[in-house]
Motif scaffolding. Structure first.
Motif, PDB file in Angstrom:
ATOM      1  N   LEU A 155      42.634  41.823  24.563  1.00 32.40           N
ATOM      2  CA  LEU A 155      41.087  41.120  25.586  1.00 32.40           C
ATOM      3  C   LEU A 155      41.391  40.329  26.710  1.00 32.40           C
ATOM      4  O   LEU A 155      40.428  40.816  26.741  1.00 32.40           O
ATOM      5  CB  LEU A 155      41.202  39.710  24.329  1.00 32.40           C
ATOM      6  CG  LEU A 155      40.615  38.876  24.619  1.00 32.40           C
ATOM      7  CD1 LEU A 155      38.781  39.591  24.587  1.00 32.40           C
ATOM      8  CD2 LEU A 155      39.948  37.027  23.700  1.00 32.40           C
ATOM      9  N   VAL A 156      42.516  39.255  27.274  1.00 29.14           N
ATOM     10  CA  VAL A 156      42.681  39.479  28.565  1.00 29.14           C
ATOM     11  C   VAL A 156      43.813  39.817  28.734  1.00 29.14           C
ATOM     12  O   VAL A 156      45.105  40.398  29.410  1.00 29.14           O
ATOM     13  CB  VAL A 156      43.117  37.849  28.610  1.00 29.14           C
ATOM     14  CG1 VAL A 156      43.397  37.639  30.112  1.00 29.14           C
ATOM     15  CG2 VAL A 156      42.854  36.820  27.693  1.00 29.14           C
ATOM     16  N   PRO A 157      43.059  41.207  30.151  1.00 29.40           N
ATOM     17  CA  PRO A 157      43.343  41.618  31.348  1.00 29.40           C
ATOM     18  C   PRO A 157      44.564  41.140  31.612  1.00 29.40           C
ATOM     19  O   PRO A 157      44.025  40.190  32.180  1.00 29.40           O
ATOM     20  CB  PRO A 157      42.445  42.610  31.763  1.00 29.40           C
ATOM     21  CG  PRO A 157      41.205  42.253  31.438  1.00 29.40           C
ATOM     22  CD  PRO A 157      41.273  41.245  30.540  1.00 29.40           C
ATOM     23  N   LEU A 211      45.426  48.328  26.288  1.00 27.70           N
ATOM     24  CA  LEU A 211      45.346  47.011  27.665  1.00 27.70           C
ATOM     25  C   LEU A 211      46.211  46.873  28.366  1.00 27.70           C
ATOM     26  O   LEU A 211      46.052  47.004  29.879  1.00 27.70           O
ATOM     27  CB  LEU A 211      44.164  46.028  27.173  1.00 27.70           C
ATOM     28  CG  LEU A 211      44.287  44.830  28.434  1.00 27.70           C
ATOM     29  CD1 LEU A 211      42.530  45.596  28.580  1.00 27.70           C
ATOM     30  CD2 LEU A 211      43.234  43.743  27.606  1.00 27.70           C
ATOM     31  N   ARG A 212      47.458  46.858  28.605  1.00 28.13           N
ATOM     32  CA  ARG A 212      47.861  46.267  28.421  1.00 28.13           C
ATOM     33  C   ARG A 212      48.791  47.825  29.094  1.00 28.13           C
ATOM     34  O   ARG A 212      49.401  48.324  30.450  1.00 28.13           O
ATOM     35  CB  ARG A 212      49.209  46.680  28.105  1.00 28.13           C
ATOM     36  CG  ARG A 212      51.514  46.120  28.323  1.00 28.13           C
ATOM     37  CD  ARG A 212      51.377  45.518  29.686  1.00 28.13           C
ATOM     38  NE  ARG A 212      52.620  45.077  30.314  1.00 28.13           N
ATOM     39  CZ  ARG A 212      52.802  45.149  31.424  1.00 28.13           C
ATOM     40  NH1 ARG A 212      51.807  45.059  32.549  1.00 28.13           N
ATOM     41  NH2 ARG A 212      54.433  45.409  31.980  1.00 28.13           N
ATOM     42  N   LEU A 213      48.105  49.294  28.653  1.00 29.29           N
ATOM     43  CA  LEU A 213      48.893  50.377  29.168  1.00 29.29           C
ATOM     44  C   LEU A 213      48.088  51.093  30.477  1.00 29.29           C
ATOM     45  O   LEU A 213      48.451  51.738  31.477  1.00 29.29           O
ATOM     46  CB  LEU A 213      48.490  51.880  28.374  1.00 29.29           C
ATOM     47  CG  LEU A 213      49.818  51.645  26.692  1.00 29.29           C
ATOM     48  CD1 LEU A 213      49.319  52.735  26.308  1.00 29.29           C
ATOM     49  CD2 LEU A 213      50.788  51.747  27.206  1.00 29.29           C
ATOM     50  N   HIS A 214      46.845  50.413  30.115  1.00 27.53           N
ATOM     51  CA  HIS A 214      45.731  50.677  31.401  1.00 27.53           C
ATOM     52  C   HIS A 214      46.233  50.080  32.479  1.00 27.53           C
ATOM     53  O   HIS A 214      46.520  50.616  33.847  1.00 27.53           O
ATOM     54  CB  HIS A 214      45.001  50.345  31.208  1.00 27.53           C
ATOM     55  CG  HIS A 214      43.431  50.410  32.347  1.00 27.53           C
ATOM     56  ND1 HIS A 214      43.218  49.543  33.082  1.00 27.53           N
ATOM     57  CD2 HIS A 214      42.425  51.369  32.189  1.00 27.53           C
ATOM     58  CE1 HIS A 214      41.932  49.568  34.113  1.00 27.53           C
ATOM     59  NE2 HIS A 214      41.782  50.909  33.496  1.00 27.53           N
ATOM     60  N   ASP A 215      47.349  48.670  32.408  1.00 26.27           N
ATOM     61  CA  ASP A 215      48.051  47.624  33.386  1.00 26.27           C
ATOM     62  C   ASP A 215      48.843  48.507  34.077  1.00 26.27           C
ATOM     63  O   ASP A 215      48.524  49.067  35.529  1.00 26.27           O
ATOM     64  CB  ASP A 215      47.807  46.833  33.184  1.00 26.27           C
ATOM     65  CG  ASP A 215      48.515  45.989  33.835  1.00 26.27           C
ATOM     66  OD1 ASP A 215      48.204  45.769  34.697  1.00 26.27           O
ATOM     67  OD2 ASP A 215      49.700  45.283  33.289  1.00 26.27           O
TER      68      ASP A 215
END
Length: 243
Positions: A155-157, A211-215
């Motif tokens: 949920l939180v980038p 979301l973590r992979l995108h980061d």
């Protein structure tokens, strides 16, 4: 199925390159010269090149002290005053984080409807809460957002000054903040990220959210480390599966 992430650049990212980059981030090591008081000459040791082992591989924190330690694992040690500033900021943001989670209702960022990341549906939206978290993250925002992401990985980038700056040019009219850009890229590449999640889990034994992979991919790209991580990951995968 390629990943098309405008925030990382105009060229699509082939799935094997994305997997290599994440594996490199997770497993690559670098040499460091260590010297202790009892060893005047010192010696060379290998340590993880990136923050995976100190952050992604660690279980969720069990309190604010543990949250700060996790954030230090990714962004480096804090001095006494900064450590307490991050600790106090996380404590102060707890009601806002709780309101964010309640508003999301168990949905991940990429599963939220468009209105939740639009200024047109404010106040009280997920996007409005995320924007406030970024605005009120204090003097060490990267540490604060790292801790919040680890607690709420879907949920939180996790945003830093570098990655936030890379997202800004891709804002569209009505976006509540750069988090809307992240969500848009996750939704546009849903199938590719689903495949990447499975491939990363098979290669590393861990299953970070998309979301973590995108980061990770965005940070590697914007800090000019993508080629290094990709090459390291390719070597590691080939060594693990020479056939």
């Amino acid at each position: 199925m390629v990943l098309r992430l405008p925030s990382t650049g105009p060229e699509p990212l082939p799935p094997d390159h994305a997997l290599d980059a994440v594996v490199g981030y997770a497993r690559a090591r670098r040499w460091v010269r260590m010297r202790s008081p009892g060893d005047a000459e010192g010696r060379w040791v290998q340590v993880p090149a990136f923050g995976w082992a100190r952050f992604d591989a660690r279980p969720a924190g069990t309190g604010l002290d543990a949250d700060v330690l996790l954030a230090e694992g990714l962004h480096g040690r804090l001095d006494h005053d900064s450590w307490h500033a991050v600790h106090d900021t996380l404590a102060g943001l707890a009601p806002l984080a709780d309101a964010l989670v309640a508003r999301a209702g168990g949905r991940a960022l990429w599963d939220l409807p468009d209105g939740e990341l639009s200024v047109l549906d404010e106040p009280g939206t997920v996007g409005a809460h995320l924007r406030r978290l970024g605005q009120e993250a204090g003097p060490r925002p990267a540490h604060v957002l790292a801790a919040l992401h680890h607690r709420h990985p879907g949920l939180v980038p996790h945003l830093t000054r570098t990655t936030r700056r890379a997202l800004l040019p891709h804002l569209e009219e009505g976006d509540s903040g750069v988090e809307a850009v992240v969500r848009r890229e996750l939704r546009a590449n849903a199938d590719a990220f689903a495949e990447l999640e499975e491939a990363v889990a098979a290669a590393t034994g861990l299953r970070p959210t998309r979301l973590r992979l995108h980061d990770v991919l965005l940070w590697l790209s914007t800090t000019l480390r993508l080629d290094h991580a990709t090459a390291a990951g390719r070597r590691l995968r080939e060594a693990a599966d020479p056939d």
